[in-house]
Design a protein around this motif. Structure first.
Motif, mmCIF file in Angstrom:
data_model
loop_
_atom_site.group_PDB
_atom_site.id
_atom_site.type_symbol
_atom_site.label_atom_id
_atom_site.label_comp_id
_atom_site.label_asym_id
_atom_site.label_seq_id
_atom_site.Cartn_x
_atom_site.Cartn_y
_atom_site.Cartn_z
ATOM 1 N N ASN A 175 0.808 -1.220 0.000
ATOM 2 C CA ASN A 175 0.000 0.000 0.000
ATOM 3 C C ASN A 175 0.840 1.269 0.000
ATOM 4 O O ASN A 175 0.299 2.366 0.162
ATOM 5 C CB ASN A 175 -0.934 0.007 1.224
ATOM 6 N N THR A 212 -6.134 7.122 -4.526
ATOM 7 C CA THR A 212 -6.193 6.355 -3.288
ATOM 8 C C THR A 212 -6.017 7.276 -2.083
ATOM 9 O O THR A 212 -5.164 8.173 -2.106
ATOM 10 C CB THR A 212 -5.100 5.274 -3.262
ATOM 11 N N CYS A 226 -0.774 4.613 1.843
ATOM 12 C CA CYS A 226 -2.164 4.682 1.408
ATOM 13 C C CYS A 226 -3.012 3.648 2.139
ATOM 14 O O CYS A 226 -2.493 2.712 2.755
ATOM 15 C CB CYS A 226 -2.242 4.450 -0.104
ATOM 16 N N ASP A 227 -4.336 3.805 2.054
ATOM 17 C CA ASP A 227 -5.222 2.839 2.712
ATOM 18 C C ASP A 227 -5.578 1.672 1.802
ATOM 19 O O ASP A 227 -6.416 0.840 2.136
ATOM 20 C CB ASP A 227 -6.487 3.522 3.246
ATOM 21 N N GLY A 228 -4.932 1.586 0.670
ATOM 22 C CA GLY A 228 -5.077 0.478 -0.275
ATOM 23 C C GLY A 228 -3.952 0.568 -1.286
ATOM 24 O O GLY A 228 -3.077 1.435 -1.203
ATOM 25 N N LYS A 229 -3.949 -0.322 -2.237
ATOM 26 C CA LYS A 229 -2.928 -0.280 -3.275
ATOM 27 C C LYS A 229 -3.022 1.041 -4.031
ATOM 28 O O LYS A 229 -4.092 1.425 -4.478
ATOM 29 C CB LYS A 229 -3.129 -1.448 -4.247
ATOM 30 N N GLU A 262 -3.452 3.839 -6.568
ATOM 31 C CA GLU A 262 -4.031 3.857 -7.907
ATOM 32 C C GLU A 262 -4.168 5.298 -8.377
ATOM 33 O O GLU A 262 -4.280 6.231 -7.573
ATOM 34 C CB GLU A 262 -5.399 3.167 -7.913
#
Length: 454
Positions: A347, A369, A413-416, A418
């Motif tokens: 992340n 993201t 980030c809180d996810g991958k 993007e």
């Protein structure tokens, strides 16, 4: 249509490593004019062989090599067991033209393998198909079928010998196919045997073109003999070119051009070498993207001080910033060429700053993201930030660059990570309609400064 390639578990060490050491060393180092001096300067074969047999590098210390390589941040190594001059750096049963049977009375491959394996390296071996000493190699099967058969058996036997007598070999680098092709060499058949001997081995693409496998250009290719279909990994030389069908590593010199030790050669600076590593990593993704960086030891067996200095600078940088390189997932999430390079890992998005402008704020466009935190990895300092839509503003950056090489900012980030369309589609890429809409909405349609039609 791009072929989707999934890296088998047995080869994931390669993408996790990212950084390998290439070692070009042999009796040619005595001339200090490159590893191909025999051919390029059209030297006398007998005189060259006499000098090669007398070569005795008294200061070769493979354990020092391995410790140096480890401190410099390399994760695997590849050693030239035999270059185009035909001199063998191991105790081969098929010739006396070797370090074991001539002046050194030492098996240099054995010593290299043992020392680097002890330091935790993955082991690579380089082997040249071509041997400038052997007329039958150049006459080929059409002009000298009996002589060619002997040469081909010699090559196959030596490769099998290297993969039988030295424990686990992880990486094998063929080179120099010209003027033969894969069908002449029976390289596909040899690869099958290699996999029986070393099930986990990675074999490069310099196997020659095969009419049966490639369907065209079955002439051995140009020089190295790179194949578009054969081999586990691509080997762009002096270039960084993505191979989307398989793993790849760019092999590069630390000097301006030549691979083995050269008196008077010019050296590339550390930041240039580090940038090549970052570029390979940025472009690699899960499909490889490694840098195999070369050193040419001196004739007496020592790493040149110019190389050691640069390698240690990069090694010190990797001690602090290695998470942006080792095991990374590639990068370039958004357009970032005006600042530097990007890589990702899980992340995290890493901003590798090649051009530090001294301003307190940096704007990163097109990241969609949600960001949880920002850290100046170089110093460990947490940085204030503000995310407004697809724009990220990073605040509190120091005026002076915190690193002589490249500072790195980690964006958590809180996810991958993007990007939006603008981040995915770069200059000269993507749908041109987005550029038209951007211009139309923000300024108008005319050639006048205000965009208003007259």
């Amino acid at each position: 249509m791009t072929t989707q390639f999934t890296v088998p578990d047995k080869w994931k060490w390669f993408t996790e490593s990212r950084y390998g050491m290439f070692i070009h060393w042999g009796p040619y180092a005595q001339y200090a004019r490159g590893e191909q001096v025999l051919f390029r300067e059209h030297l006398d074969h007998a005189e060259y062989a006499e000098q090669a047999c007398a070569w005795n590098p008294e200061h070769f210390d493979p354990e020092l090599w391995a410790r140096t390589a480890k401190k410099a941040g390399f994760k695997y190594a590849c050693f030239t067991t035999r270059h185009h001059d035909g001199y063998c750096m191991w105790d081969s049963a098929y010739t006396d033209y070797s370090s074991a049977k001539q002046a050194p009375k030492r098996d240099f491959v054995r010593e290299y393998v043992d020392a680097f394996r002890k330091e935790g390296f993955r082991i690579g071996l380089y082997y040249s198909w071509i041997d400038w000493r052997l007329p039958a190699y150049f006459d080929g099967p059409a002009n000298d079928p009996e002589g060619w058969a002997k040469v081909r058996d010699y090559l196959h036997n030596q490769v099998k010998e290297l993969l039988t007598n030295y424990g686990q070999i992880d990486h094998f680098f063929f080179d120099g196919v010209w003027p033969r092709n894969a069908d002449d060499l029976e390289s596909v058949k040899l690869v099958e045997t290699m996999r029986e001997l070393q099930p986990g081995i990675l074999i490069n693409n310099r196997l020659g073109y095969s009419e049966a496998h490639d369907g065209y250009r079955a002439d051995g290719g140009v020089g190295a003999g790179d194949s578009d279909t054969l081999g586990d990994f691509g080997t762009p030389e002096h270039l960084i070119v993505v191979d989307r069908k398989r793993l790849w590593e760019s092999c590069q010199v630390t000097t301006w051009r030549l691979w083995s030790h050269v008196t008077g050669e010019r050296w590339r600076p550390a930041d240039y070498l580090l940038d090549m590593l970052c570029e390979c990593t940025e472009k690699g993704g899960e499909h490889g993207g490694n840098l195999l960086l070369n050193v040419g030891p001196t004739a007496d067996g020592q790493f040149p001080p110019e190389f050691v200095q640069r390698a240690m600078e990069i090694g010190s940088w990797l001690e602090v910033h290695g998470e942006a390189i080792y095991g990374s997932d590639g990068g370039a999430i958004t357009e970032f060429i005006t600042r530097g390079r990007q890589t990702t890992r899980g992340n995290n998005l890493y901003l590798i700053i090649r051009f530090w402008d001294g301003r307190p704020q940096m704007r990163l466009a097109d990241l969609v993201t949600k960001v949880k935190g920002v850290t100046l990895l170089t110093t460990g300092q947490r940085l204030d930030f503000e995310q407004i839509g697809n724009e990220l503003f990073i605040n509190g950056l120091p005026k002076e660059s915190p690193s002589r090489l490249f500072p790195v900012i980690r964006v958590e980030c809180d996810g991958k990570p993007e990007a939006n369309q603008w981040g995915r589609e770069r200059l000269w890429e993507g749908d041109p309609a987005r550029v038209a809409a951007w211009a139309r909405e923000q300024r108008g349609t005319s050639v006048y400064a205000d965009g208003v039609e007259r």
